[in-house]
Write a protein that holds these residues in place. Structure first.
Motif, PDB file in Angstrom:
ATOM      1  N   VAL A   1       0.860  -1.177   0.000  1.00 24.75           N
ATOM      2  CA  VAL A   1       0.000   0.000   0.000  1.00 24.75           C
ATOM      3  C   VAL A   1       0.899   1.231   0.000  1.00 24.75           C
ATOM      4  CG1 VAL A   1      -0.251   0.078   2.526  1.00 24.75           C
ATOM      5  CG2 VAL A   1      -1.986   1.119   1.062  1.00 24.75           C
ATOM      6  N   VAL A   2       0.483   2.236  -0.751  1.00 28.45           N
ATOM      7  CA  VAL A   2       1.206   3.502  -0.823  1.00 28.45           C
ATOM      8  C   VAL A   2       0.449   4.525   0.020  1.00 28.45           C
ATOM      9  CG1 VAL A   2       1.984   5.369  -2.336  1.00 28.45           C
ATOM     10  CG2 VAL A   2       2.037   2.991  -3.147  1.00 28.45           C
ATOM     11  N   ASP A   3       1.153   5.178   0.939  1.00 25.45           N
ATOM     12  CA  ASP A   3       0.578   6.305   1.683  1.00 25.45           C
ATOM     13  C   ASP A   3       1.068   7.564   0.983  1.00 25.45           C
ATOM     14  OD1 ASP A   3      -0.150   8.375   3.316  1.00 25.45           O
ATOM     15  OD2 ASP A   3       0.784   7.574   5.118  1.00 25.45           O
ATOM     16  N   PRO A   4       0.210   8.243   0.213  1.00 24.27           N
ATOM     17  CA  PRO A   4       0.650   9.388  -0.589  1.00 24.27           C
ATOM     18  C   PRO A   4       0.611  10.730   0.129  1.00 24.27           C
ATOM     19  CG  PRO A   4      -1.620   8.916  -1.093  1.00 24.27           C
ATOM     20  CD  PRO A   4      -1.174   7.883  -0.086  1.00 24.27           C
ATOM     21  N   THR A   5       0.174  10.785   1.372  1.00 20.65           N
ATOM     22  CA  THR A   5      -0.060  12.034   2.092  1.00 20.65           C
ATOM     23  C   THR A   5       1.080  13.020   1.896  1.00 20.65           C
ATOM     24  OG1 THR A   5      -1.237  10.764   3.757  1.00 20.65           O
ATOM     25  CG2 THR A   5      -0.603  12.989   4.365  1.00 20.65           C
ATOM     26  N   PRO A   6       0.886  14.225   1.471  1.00 19.56           N
ATOM     27  CA  PRO A   6      -0.355  14.933   1.188  1.00 19.56           C
ATOM     28  C   PRO A   6      -0.741  14.890  -0.292  1.00 19.56           C
ATOM     29  CG  PRO A   6       1.403  16.514   1.167  1.00 19.56           C
ATOM     30  CD  PRO A   6       2.021  15.157   1.450  1.00 19.56           C
ATOM     31  N   PHE A   7      -0.108  14.028  -1.072  1.00 18.81           N
ATOM     32  CA  PHE A   7      -0.375  13.965  -2.502  1.00 18.81           C
ATOM     33  C   PHE A   7      -1.536  13.025  -2.811  1.00 18.81           C
ATOM     34  CE2 PHE A   7       4.254  14.869  -2.250  1.00 18.81           C
ATOM     35  CZ  PHE A   7       4.217  16.122  -2.818  1.00 18.81           C
ATOM     36  N   THR A   8      -1.907  12.969  -4.080  1.00 25.76           N
ATOM     37  CA  THR A   8      -2.904  12.033  -4.577  1.00 25.76           C
ATOM     38  C   THR A   8      -2.158  10.928  -5.323  1.00 25.76           C
ATOM     39  OG1 THR A   8      -4.550  13.787  -4.828  1.00 25.76           O
ATOM     40  CG2 THR A   8      -4.899  11.770  -6.097  1.00 25.76           C
ATOM     41  N   CYS A   9      -2.552   9.686  -5.089  1.00 23.57           N
ATOM     42  CA  CYS A   9      -1.925   8.553  -5.757  1.00 23.57           C
ATOM     43  C   CYS A   9      -2.859   8.031  -6.840  1.00 23.57           C
ATOM     44  CB  CYS A   9      -1.625   7.451  -4.749  1.00 23.57           C
ATOM     45  SG  CYS A   9      -0.669   6.090  -5.451  1.00 23.57           S
ATOM     46  N   THR A  10      -2.322   7.824  -8.035  1.00 21.90           N
ATOM     47  CA  THR A  10      -3.079   7.229  -9.128  1.00 21.90           C
ATOM     48  C   THR A  10      -2.299   6.034  -9.669  1.00 21.90           C
ATOM     49  OG1 THR A  10      -2.069   8.740 -10.739  1.00 21.90           O
ATOM     50  CG2 THR A  10      -4.191   9.397  -9.807  1.00 21.90           C
ATOM     51  N   GLY A  11      -3.016   5.070 -10.212  1.00 19.91           N
ATOM     52  CA  GLY A  11      -2.376   3.866 -10.742  1.00 19.91           C
ATOM     53  C   GLY A  11      -2.455   2.733  -9.739  1.00 19.91           C
ATOM     54  N   ASP A  12      -1.380   1.937  -9.659  1.00 16.56           N
ATOM     55  CA  ASP A  12      -1.320   0.773  -8.770  1.00 16.56           C
ATOM     56  C   ASP A  12      -0.908   1.211  -7.362  1.00 16.56           C
ATOM     57  OD1 ASP A  12      -1.890  -0.964 -10.918  1.00 16.56           O
ATOM     58  OD2 ASP A  12       0.232  -1.021 -11.475  1.00 16.56           O
ATOM     59  N   CYS A  13      -1.826   1.857  -6.628  1.00 11.64           N
ATOM     60  CA  CYS A  13      -1.512   2.432  -5.311  1.00 11.64           C
ATOM     61  C   CYS A  13      -1.621   1.422  -4.176  1.00 11.64           C
ATOM     62  CB  CYS A  13      -2.424   3.618  -5.030  1.00 11.64           C
ATOM     63  SG  CYS A  13      -2.289   4.891  -6.301  1.00 11.64           S
ATOM     64  N   ALA A  14      -2.241   0.301  -4.432  1.00 11.20           N
ATOM     65  CA  ALA A  14      -2.364  -0.764  -3.438  1.00 11.20           C
ATOM     66  C   ALA A  14      -2.744  -2.031  -4.169  1.00 11.20           C
ATOM     67  CB  ALA A  14      -3.419  -0.422  -2.392  1.00 11.20           C
ATOM     68  N   GLY A  15      -2.382  -3.155  -3.599  1.00 15.10           N
ATOM     69  CA  GLY A  15      -2.762  -4.399  -4.232  1.00 15.10           C
ATOM     70  C   GLY A  15      -2.241  -5.605  -3.489  1.00 15.10           C
TER      71      GLY A  15
ATOM     72  N   TYR B   1       4.652  -2.890 -10.702  1.00 16.10           N
ATOM     73  CA  TYR B   1       3.516  -2.023 -10.394  1.00 16.10           C
ATOM     74  C   TYR B   1       3.946  -0.584 -10.644  1.00 16.10           C
ATOM     75  CZ  TYR B   1       1.994  -6.142  -7.783  1.00 16.10           C
ATOM     76  OH  TYR B   1       1.637  -7.422  -7.421  1.00 16.10           O
ATOM     77  N   THR B   2       3.040   0.235 -11.201  1.00 11.65           N
ATOM     78  CA  THR B   2       3.345   1.636 -11.491  1.00 11.65           C
ATOM     79  C   THR B   2       2.295   2.529 -10.847  1.00 11.65           C
ATOM     80  OG1 THR B   2       4.318   1.002 -13.619  1.00 11.65           O
ATOM     81  CG2 THR B   2       3.731   3.320 -13.333  1.00 11.65           C
ATOM     82  N   PHE B   3       2.749   3.588 -10.187  1.00 12.83           N
ATOM     83  CA  PHE B   3       1.833   4.571  -9.630  1.00 12.83           C
ATOM     84  C   PHE B   3       2.469   5.954  -9.729  1.00 12.83           C
ATOM     85  CE2 PHE B   3       4.436   3.257  -6.047  1.00 12.83           C
ATOM     86  CZ  PHE B   3       4.716   4.446  -5.377  1.00 12.83           C
ATOM     87  N   ALA B   4       1.625   6.965  -9.577  1.00 17.37           N
ATOM     88  CA  ALA B   4       2.114   8.350  -9.632  1.00 17.37           C
ATOM     89  C   ALA B   4       1.579   9.122  -8.438  1.00 17.37           C
ATOM     90  CB  ALA B   4       1.658   9.024 -10.919  1.00 17.37           C
ATOM     91  N   LEU B   5       2.392  10.027  -7.928  1.00 15.12           N
ATOM     92  CA  LEU B   5       1.981  10.949  -6.884  1.00 15.12           C
ATOM     93  C   LEU B   5       1.878  12.335  -7.501  1.00 15.12           C
ATOM     94  CD1 LEU B   5       4.183   9.902  -3.816  1.00 15.12           C
ATOM     95  CD2 LEU B   5       1.887   9.125  -4.453  1.00 15.12           C
ATOM     96  N   THR B   6       0.731  12.970  -7.326  1.00 13.44           N
ATOM     97  CA  THR B   6       0.512  14.325  -7.857  1.00 13.44           C
ATOM     98  C   THR B   6      -0.149  15.171  -6.784  1.00 13.44           C
ATOM     99  OG1 THR B   6      -1.675  13.832  -8.745  1.00 13.44           O
ATOM    100  CG2 THR B   6       0.196  13.457 -10.212  1.00 13.44           C
TER     101      THR B   6
END
Length: 132
Positions: free
Chosen positions: A98-112, A123-128
């Motif tokens: 699991v990705v904790d993106p705080t304070p960003f938003t996570c998109t993509g494979d953020c947990a699994g 797995y690929t994810f982005a923080l924006t």
């Protein structure tokens, strides 16, 4: 001598530092099973640059490890999990990440869940800073 102002400034500095530290939480947490010692490792890149290359992501006797990625912040992350035995991960319930993106938003494979066979999976994810 009036000490109120220096004391107040010192307290504000400590509170500011505590707030910034709590906001900068970005982590990737991996949860393994009773065979966590057999999972061989992970490679993590940020915008194409390798930021973690660990032969064993779980410490001795550990089934959960977290990696701090707050110094890297926004961008694209690619997590590649490796299995030296080639039989994959995910033979028990509860394995995953699991990705904790705080304070960003996570998109993509953020947990699994880890449920792959073979010697590797990506797995690929982005923080924006944008909200979805």
């Amino acid at each position: 001598m009036n000490l109120r102002k220096p004391i107040l400034l010192g307290m504000l500095s400590v509170l500011s530092l505590a707030f910034l530290t709590s906001v900068q939480a970005q982590t990737i947490t991996f949860t393994g099973d009773s065979w966590a010692d057999d999972e061989s490792g992970a490679i993590v890149t940020h915008n194409g640059v390798e930021i973690l290359n660990s032969l064993y992501i779980f410490g001795a006797g550990s089934t959960e490890e977290s990696f701090n990625i707050s110094v890297f912040g926004e961008g694209e992350y690619v997590v590649t999990l490796l299995d030296a035995y080639g039989d994959g991960w995910g033979w028990q319930t509860g394995m995953g990440y699991v990705v904790d993106p705080t304070p960003f938003t996570c998109t993509g494979d953020c947990a699994g869940a880890f449920n792959f066979s073979g010697s590797e999976v990506t797995y690929t994810f982005a923080l924006t800073s944008e909200t979805p």
